[in-house]
Design a protein around this motif. Structure first.
Motif, short mmCIF file in Angstrom:
data_model
loop_
_atom_site.label_atom_id
_atom_site.label_comp_id
_atom_site.label_asym_id
_atom_site.label_seq_id
_atom_site.Cartn_x
_atom_site.Cartn_y
_atom_site.Cartn_z
N SER A 237 -69.57 45.42 -15.81
CA SER A 237 -69.74 46.46 -14.78
C SER A 237 -70.78 47.48 -15.20
CB SER A 237 -68.40 47.15 -14.52
OG SER A 237 -67.42 46.22 -14.09
N GLY A 238 -70.77 47.87 -16.48
CA GLY A 238 -71.75 48.82 -16.97
C GLY A 238 -73.18 48.28 -16.88
N ALA A 239 -73.36 47.02 -17.25
CA ALA A 239 -74.69 46.41 -17.16
C ALA A 239 -75.16 46.35 -15.71
CB ALA A 239 -74.67 45.02 -17.79
N ALA A 240 -74.24 46.05 -14.79
CA ALA A 240 -74.60 46.00 -13.37
C ALA A 240 -75.01 47.39 -12.87
CB ALA A 240 -73.42 45.47 -12.55
N LEU A 241 -74.29 48.43 -13.31
CA LEU A 241 -74.67 49.79 -12.92
C LEU A 241 -76.03 50.17 -13.48
CD1 LEU A 241 -71.31 51.78 -13.26
CD2 LEU A 241 -72.51 51.15 -11.16
N ALA A 242 -76.34 49.69 -14.70
CA ALA A 242 -77.64 49.98 -15.29
C ALA A 242 -78.76 49.36 -14.45
CB ALA A 242 -77.70 49.45 -16.73
N MET B 176 -71.00 52.74 -20.50
CA MET B 176 -70.01 51.65 -20.54
C MET B 176 -70.47 50.49 -21.42
SD MET B 176 -69.20 51.73 -16.45
CE MET B 176 -68.12 50.31 -16.41
N LEU B 177 -71.73 50.46 -21.76
CA LEU B 177 -72.29 49.27 -22.41
C LEU B 177 -72.71 49.50 -23.86
CD1 LEU B 177 -73.22 46.33 -21.97
CD2 LEU B 177 -75.40 47.24 -21.15
N MET B 178 -73.42 50.58 -24.14
CA MET B 178 -74.15 50.71 -25.39
C MET B 178 -73.25 50.66 -26.62
SD MET B 178 -76.86 53.69 -26.37
CE MET B 178 -75.61 54.96 -26.17
N GLN B 179 -72.26 51.54 -26.72
CA GLN B 179 -71.40 51.59 -27.91
C GLN B 179 -70.52 50.35 -28.02
OE1 GLN B 179 -71.28 53.84 -30.46
NE2 GLN B 179 -73.11 54.71 -29.57
N ASN B 180 -70.15 49.77 -26.90
CA ASN B 180 -69.25 48.62 -26.93
C ASN B 180 -69.94 47.36 -27.41
OD1 ASN B 180 -66.96 50.04 -26.02
ND2 ASN B 180 -67.67 49.89 -23.91
#
Length: 561
Positions: A345-350, A382-386
């Motif tokens: 979901s985070g990648a899609a928002l990016a 939502m993406l980077m740290q994970n």
């Protein structure tokens, strides 16, 4: 918390974990603050020092390049030496370079100081994640990774805002000086609260050739990308020579990393699917994260006539999205242990956020820009740290340091190359856009514009006549919007990479616990091997004694006869 060690096998309260992590987070805050605090004032800094659009890009890329190149080296040292001392050394180096940058009298000195800053930042970025893995399990790490993401967001939000206020009130040089007192506090907190178990020193060889070839190859590549089309044509002999030189240096680096006994970047880690796709995702999202933050301040000031303070305020939506998303979803991951749907979901928002920013120009309303920034910030949060979390959860504990630093390296190098490419695209498109706009002005205004813009340096829009300022605003607005649009394909690459990540369960043991368990298993295996060897020797000894005895008896009987 005792002053001897962090006992990973005893129950730890959240406060016990937060005490040492607070020092780490403050150290990260120092490095990010000193980096982001100049973003809102960078147009003024480069203009005052007589720099060009290329210089503007290199003030950023010099730091990113040094961070990227030094990160694997810090990670290697983290597996060999005292991680606490290394972290303190990184803070100290960063602050010394910040002070030098504050006294810069030309762009060259500033870029050199920013390079040294990047070396210190590489240590802070890698070591903070490595030490956190020492004392927090992967399952719990989502919660604390969210806090790290929150610190990053606060520093990124507060940095441009603070930098704008400081620049307007005291001058841009104080942007580099304000980190010193915060760094001193961070050093004291690390000394008082971070107590790691003693690590036995390991004897290894330092991969000097890898360091030299990787640094030279990446630097040559970036210089080629930055200067081509500006200082020389893309199809010129110089361009071909630099491209070939960069390729040969990087191929040489790969060969060295394959044959040396202790490589800076162990290439066999790429056999692991989780590691490979995390590296691809990190490099791609690095372009979106760094590229957007670099050019947003320039967009606000040169397209909307914002002051440095106003520019910092106007970038709050992006960092607010990052802060909220990283903190909230970090808690969700810790509670549920589920991470993949959140990262997809985070990648899609990016992707969506980058596409929305790609539509901006000088006439775009700031509300629309703010919404676009918020969406992009939430996706990155939502993406980077994970991505770091899933790699640390997968990799063996003995390679935790080098794996974490390698991931950070590719994220930073992706951002560095991305910023250079995007900056080169902007620098190459601006002259044409400006000339097109000036062509519609009266001859007198054209002559005045030619005189004011003759140096080729980044202009201060507030000091230009209204007619010429309007042309500059529209040129930068359209050019930077195009730059944002160019980052969309890379955001899509990050989305695809995350989709291919194996959906592994998060572990519940810290790196220290895992290391101790591995040591116990090795000791037990060694003891078992010793017992088997002793049993075999006993059997062999009995046979030998029996055989020797028989030989003596046979000889005695022969003598009797």
């Amino acid at each position: 918390m005792t002053a001897t060690s962090i006992d990973a096998q005893t129950a730890r309260s959240r406060g016990d974990v937060l005490k040492p992590l607070s020092g780490l987070m403050l150290g990260m805050f120092v490095s990010l603050l000193a980096s982001t605090v100049v973003s809102s004032s960078l147009p003024i800094i480069v203009s005052e020092l007589g720099g060009s659009q290329t210089s503007y890009t290199w003030v950023i890329t010099a730091t990113l390049l040094a961070t990227a190149v030094s990160t694997p080296l810090w990670g290697k040292f983290a597996d060999l030496a005292n991680r606490k001392v290394l972290f303190q050394a990184a803070i100290s180096l960063f602050i010394v370079a910040s002070l030098i940058a504050g006294f810069s009298h030309n762009v060259g000195v500033l870029i050199g100081a920013r390079t040294v800053q990047g070396i210190g930042a590489g240590g802070l970025a890698a070591l903070s994640q490595i030490i956190m893995a020492d004392i927090v399990s992967p399952r719990e790490r989502g919660r604390y990774a969210g806090l790290f993401g929150g610190v990053m967001a606060v520093a990124t939000v507060g940095g441009p805002l603070l930098g704008g206020v400081v620049t307007d009130a005291f001058g841009w040089r104080w942007n580099f000086f304000i980190a010193a007192p915060v760094a001193i506090i961070a050093l004291v907190m690390i000394q008082l609260t971070l107590h790691l178990p003693h690590r036995e020193p390991k004897k290894v060889s330092v991969d000097y050739w890898g360091i030299v070839l990787i640094s030279a190859g990446v630097s040559t590549l970036l210089i080629w990308i930055t200067l081509a089309g500006n200082q020389f044509a893309w199809g010129s002999t110089t361009s071909y020579a630099m491209a070939v030189a960069a390729g040969l240096l990087l191929v040489g680096a790969v060969i060295v990393e394959l044959v040396v006994p202790d490589p800076l970047i162990p290439l066999d880690m790429f056999k692991d699917r989780t590691f490979t796709f995390s590296v691809i995702g990190s490099a791609a999202i690095g372009v979106t994260m760094f590229g957007t933050s670099v050019f947003l301040a320039q967009y606000m000031q040169l397209s909307h006539g914002a002051t440095p303070t106003q520019s910092g305020l106007l970038t709050i939506p992006m960092m607010g999205g990052l802060l909220l998303a990283s903190t909230f979803f970090g808690q969700v991951i810790s509670r549920t242990g589920k991470w993949k749907a959140i990262m997809i979901s985070g990648a899609a928002l990016a992707v969506i956020g980058s596409a929305l920013l790609g539509t901006v120009n000088a006439d775009t309303s700031l509300v629309q820009v703010g919404v676009s920034m918020f969406v992009l910030g939430a996706g990155v949060g939502m993406l980077m740290q994970n991505l770091v979390l899933v790699v640390q959860n997968r990799i063996e504990v003995q390679r935790l340091g080098v794996a974490t630093s390698t991931l950070t390296f590719f994220r930073t190098i992706g951002g560095t190359i991305g910023v250079s490419l995007l900056g080169a695209a902007l620098a190459n498109s601006l002259p044409g856009r400006i000339m097109e706009g000036l062509a519609a002005l009266p001859a007198a205004d054209q002559a005045q514009a030619a005189q004011l813009l003759a140096s080729g340096s980044v202009p201060e829009v507030s000091q230009l006549p209204d007619s010429i300022a309007t042309v500059i605003e529209h040129a930068y607005g359209a050019g930077i919007g195009h730059v944002f649009l160019l980052s969309v394909p890379l955001a899509i690459v990050a989305l695809v990479a995350v989709c291919f990540l194996p959906n592994a369960h998060l572990g519940t043991k810290t790196a220290i616990e895992s290391e101790r368990e591995a040591a116990v298993r090795d000791a037990e295996a060694g003891a078992l091997d010793s017992e088997l060897l002793e049993a075999e020797l006993d059997l062999a000894g009995v046979g030998a004694v029996s055989g020797d005895r028989s030989g003596v008896e046979d000889e005695s009987e022969a003598q009797d006869r």
